[in-house]
Design an enzyme around this catalytic site. Structure first.
Site, short mmCIF file in Angstrom:
data_model
loop_
_atom_site.label_atom_id
_atom_site.label_comp_id
_atom_site.label_asym_id
_atom_site.label_seq_id
_atom_site.Cartn_x
_atom_site.Cartn_y
_atom_site.Cartn_z
N GLU A 414 0.82 -1.21 0.00
CA GLU A 414 0.00 0.00 0.00
C GLU A 414 0.85 1.27 0.00
OE1 GLU A 414 -2.59 -3.30 1.41
OE2 GLU A 414 -0.58 -2.60 1.97
N PHE A 437 -9.17 -2.18 0.15
CA PHE A 437 -10.20 -1.89 1.16
C PHE A 437 -9.71 -0.75 2.04
CE2 PHE A 437 -11.04 -6.31 0.07
CZ PHE A 437 -12.43 -6.34 -0.06
N ALA A 438 -10.62 0.07 2.50
CA ALA A 438 -10.24 1.22 3.34
C ALA A 438 -9.47 0.78 4.57
CB ALA A 438 -11.50 1.99 3.75
N ASP A 439 -9.80 -0.39 5.10
CA ASP A 439 -9.12 -0.88 6.31
C ASP A 439 -7.63 -1.13 6.10
OD1 ASP A 439 -11.56 -1.73 8.28
OD2 ASP A 439 -12.07 -2.07 6.19
N TYR A 440 -7.20 -1.20 4.84
CA TYR A 440 -5.81 -1.50 4.55
C TYR A 440 -5.02 -0.28 4.05
CZ TYR A 440 -7.57 -6.24 5.04
OH TYR A 440 -8.15 -7.38 5.53
N ILE A 441 -5.58 0.89 4.26
CA ILE A 441 -4.89 2.09 3.79
C ILE A 441 -3.78 2.53 4.74
CG2 ILE A 441 -6.31 3.87 4.90
CD1 ILE A 441 -6.21 5.39 2.21
N HIS A 483 -12.88 -5.31 6.57
CA HIS A 483 -13.36 -4.96 5.23
C HIS A 483 -14.58 -4.05 5.30
CE1 HIS A 483 -11.13 -8.74 4.74
NE2 HIS A 483 -10.85 -8.32 3.53
#
Length: 693
Positions: A414, A437-441, A483
């Protein structure tokens, strides 16, 4: 290597002139460091580092750079800057944070260049965070490689990325190395190893040096040079540049150097160096080059003349810099963003023969149209390549249409996905990237904050980062804790980026186009629950697809539902200010309060259409801010606070806010998820409380 390294350069008249130039510049940088120490009241007002001890490798490197090249120096690289032709006066303007500092106008530290000048290599802004420059620099090389593959760039440009050995332990450096070898990029990683990382020694910090570490990256060519010896450094760097310029492949050069100055003016050598300093002094690059020149029958008189010339120049430039004007304080807030040309809604939102599409297809078609129209555009991220076309099929068919050079999968990196866009933008590529996914930003936040968001401001507009970062977001149907997260409040604390959040297919297409054409970093949040309109109550997220020319300027609210004039006059109305899934909760909830509710879809969270929000609050005297995020310390609370302050005289009730329960994650079980999240029924209950005032 595929080429055999050349032997030491044979001494000739031309090379002797190169050595004499290097000697003069070494004397220049040495005298600058001494002068800064002698005038600490002036020169140590702001923290700075010098290149003392690193002069040989830095000058040897700078002499290889051409105007067509790009560089990411680090904060100790003043001799590289002198070597490419910058004047001591220019560097001193930055040292003293003066108005005419050519890099940042007094906004950034010494040794932090932002240079876009004819006849010089291009040097984009980079932060002080050591090692982080490796990703934007690799992004530059990636962009150059792409432009070459498309026939859009004829010159054989090379990117130089300068690093300290201690910074190579950063994980983001590994991401950069991985992509450089994976894509075979034209970049040189120059690692200057002086054995120190502030007060920690190399032995304390690592089990191997950068040369040994690089052996693990298959395809990364390696070389060692004596960084204190100008001749060895020059030969090594010349061969490195020749190799990369010809082979279009990456190389790492490890240069051992002495550290003869302070770590910084704020962490002084005498505090912790001890006997180590005398050991380093034995490798003084100036002494070594002087001895070499004497062996080549250069007279001591000639060397003394060069030294005196350098010292005279440094003193004159210093006195001139001291007298130079300070910045205009009224200009302190310019260049947060570069100006956008997209200021009006254009195109046909609802063509007569248009067909309804879901949001994910509207986004796909928008990207398709962009790629077809703009050969400088790229699209990359995890799983967006030809085999899958995105986990939501948001990139379906694109790789097949435009080739894997333009639409491709990245590793699970990322930080690289986001940080590389700064480099891409600097070389003229227009990247569209995706975080799955936003959780992995979160691994990308470092790059987003330090490299992208500050670039335009700290370079005084020379290097805005044009980047469109797509991020699927939001919860529905048991997506679970990794997610389903909402991250907009965190993003909105980052100045220098724009945050966009469409709620329907037509807005998705128009806002995505505007985000692409905006010259600034834009994060486009795309709610997964609205992609396919499968969530009950979200059928209106489908819309007739606008035409190819349709575009919506960022920062414009959409009124999706009006209240009746009679209800407004009677003081029985309220405005709901929301975005994303909140639009559909609000529409469903308002059915119980016929004619009483106006619904505002913000569409863009930064820039915020405050004037329209304010006018709506003053019109209805009741405001309801609705979000999917947990409320505590959220954007919704912040907006409610602003409404309370600036619209206080017009309010007939407290500003109402409603969102998810304040929990650290969205639970997996669908019934637990429903308990945590807002829904239309919960919103209706809260709306009734507000309207009862």
């Amino acid at each position: 290597m595929n080429t055999v390294l050349k032997k030491a350069t044979e001494i000739n008249k031309d090379f002797l002139e190169v050595c004499l130039k290097a000697y003069r510049l070494m004397c220049t940088s040495k005298r600058m460091a001494e002068l800064y120490d002698e005038n600490r009241e002036v020169c140590s007002k702001y923290v700075h580092s010098t290149s003392r001890g690193h002069e040989a490798i830095q000058l040897a490197t700078s002499f290889q750079l051409k105007a067509i090249d790009y560089a990411s120096p680090y904060y100790r690289d003043e001799s590289i800057l002198l070597g490419i032709g910058l004047e001591p006066f220019e560097l001193m303007l930055q040292l003293m944070a003066k108005r005419d500092d050519p890099f940042s106008g007094g906004r950034s530290y010494y040794g932090h260049p932002s240079l876009r000048r004819k006849g010089f290599p291009t040097i984009p802004h980079q932060s002080s965070a050591t090692g982080m420059q490796a990703i934007p620099a690799t992004g530059m090389a990636h962009g150059i490689s792409y432009l070459e593959s498309q026939g859009l760039l004829k010159e054989k440009s090379v990117v130089l990325c300068s690093l300290g050995d201690g910074s190579v332990t950063e994980g983001e450096v590994a991401e950069a190395f991985q992509m450089a070898v994976l894509k075979k990029l034209p970049i040189i990683y120059l690692v200057q190893d002086n054995g120190w990382g502030i007060s920690a020694t190399g032995d304390e910090m690592r089990t191997m040096d950068a040369f040994e570490y690089a052996d693990g990256f298959k395809g990364l060519q390696r070389m060692r040079v004596n960084g204190s010896d100008f001749i060895d450094s020059y030969n090594g760097m010349k061969n490195a540049f020749d190799f990369v310029r010809a082979e279009r492949a990456p190389m790492l050069v490890h240069a051992r150097c002495p550290l003869l100055g302070h770590h910084t003016s704020g962490v002084r050598k005498e505090w912790y160096r001890g006997d180590d300093l005398s050991v380093h002094l034995k490798d003084d690059p100036i002494v070594k080059l002087e001895n070499y020149l004497i062996q080549q029958e250069v007279s001591q008189k000639k060397l003394d003349e060069l030294k005196a010339e350098a010292e005279k120049k440094v003193l004159a430039d210093y006195n001139k810099a001291v007298k130079s004007p300070d910045p205009d304080v009224n200009d302190f807030d310019s260049h947060e963003f570069a100006s956008t040309e997209i200021t009006l809604e254009k195109g046909n939102r609802s063509p007569a023969k248009g067909e309804k599409v879901v949001m994910v297809d509207a986004a796909l078609h928008a990207v398709d149209e962009i790629l077809r129209k703009h050969p400088e555009a790229m699209f990359y991220g995890q799983d967006v390549g030809g085999r899958l076309g995105g986990v939501f099929r948001e990139a379906a068919t694109l790789a097949q249409k435009y080739g894997e050079a333009r639409v491709f999968n990245t590793p699970i990196q990322e930080a690289y996905i986001v940080g590389s866009t700064a480099g891409m933008s600097a070389v003229g590529v227009k990247p569209i990237v995706e975080i799955q996914f936003a959780d992995y930003i979160w691994p990308a936040i470092n790059q987003l904050v330090e490299e992208l968001s500050k670039s335009c401001y700290l370079s005084k507009g020379k290097f805005p980062v044009q980047a469109l970062i797509r991020v699927p977001i939001g919860a529905y149907g048991g997506g679970g804790p990794y997610h389903s997260g909402s991250i907009e409040s965190t993003l909105l604390t980052i100045r220098g980026i724009k945050v966009v959040y469409p709620s329907n297919a037509a807005d998705m297409k128009g806002l995505l186009k505007a985000s692409f054409y905006d010259p600034n970093p834009v994060v486009l949040l795309e709610h997964k629950g609205l992609y396919w309109s499968k969530v009950p109550g979200t059928l209106d997220a489908k819309a007739i697809e606008p035409d190819e020319d349709y575009i919506i300027p960022l920062g414009k609210v959409n009124i999706v539902q009006d209240a009746e004039d009679e209800k407004i006059i009677d003081g029985k109305s309220a405005t709901i200010i929301t975005y994303g899934m909140g639009v559909y909760w609000a529409k469903e909830a308002s059915k119980k309060f016929k004619g009483q509710v106006e619904i505002m879809d913000l569409r863009t969270l930064n820039p915020l259409d405050w004037e329209t929000v304010k006018a709506s609050v003053e019109k209805h005297n009741r405001a309801f801010v609705l979000t999917e995020e947990p409320l505590l310390n959220s954007f919704a609370e912040s907006l409610a606070g602003r409404i309370s302050k600036e619209c206080f005289k017009h309010l007939d009730a407290p500003v109402w806010i409603f969102g998810a329960t304040n929990l650290p994650a969205v639970p997996l079980n669908v019934d637990l998820e429903k308990m945590m999240l807002p829904n239309a029924e919960k919103v209706a209950t809260e709306l009734e409380k507000l309207l009862s005032y």
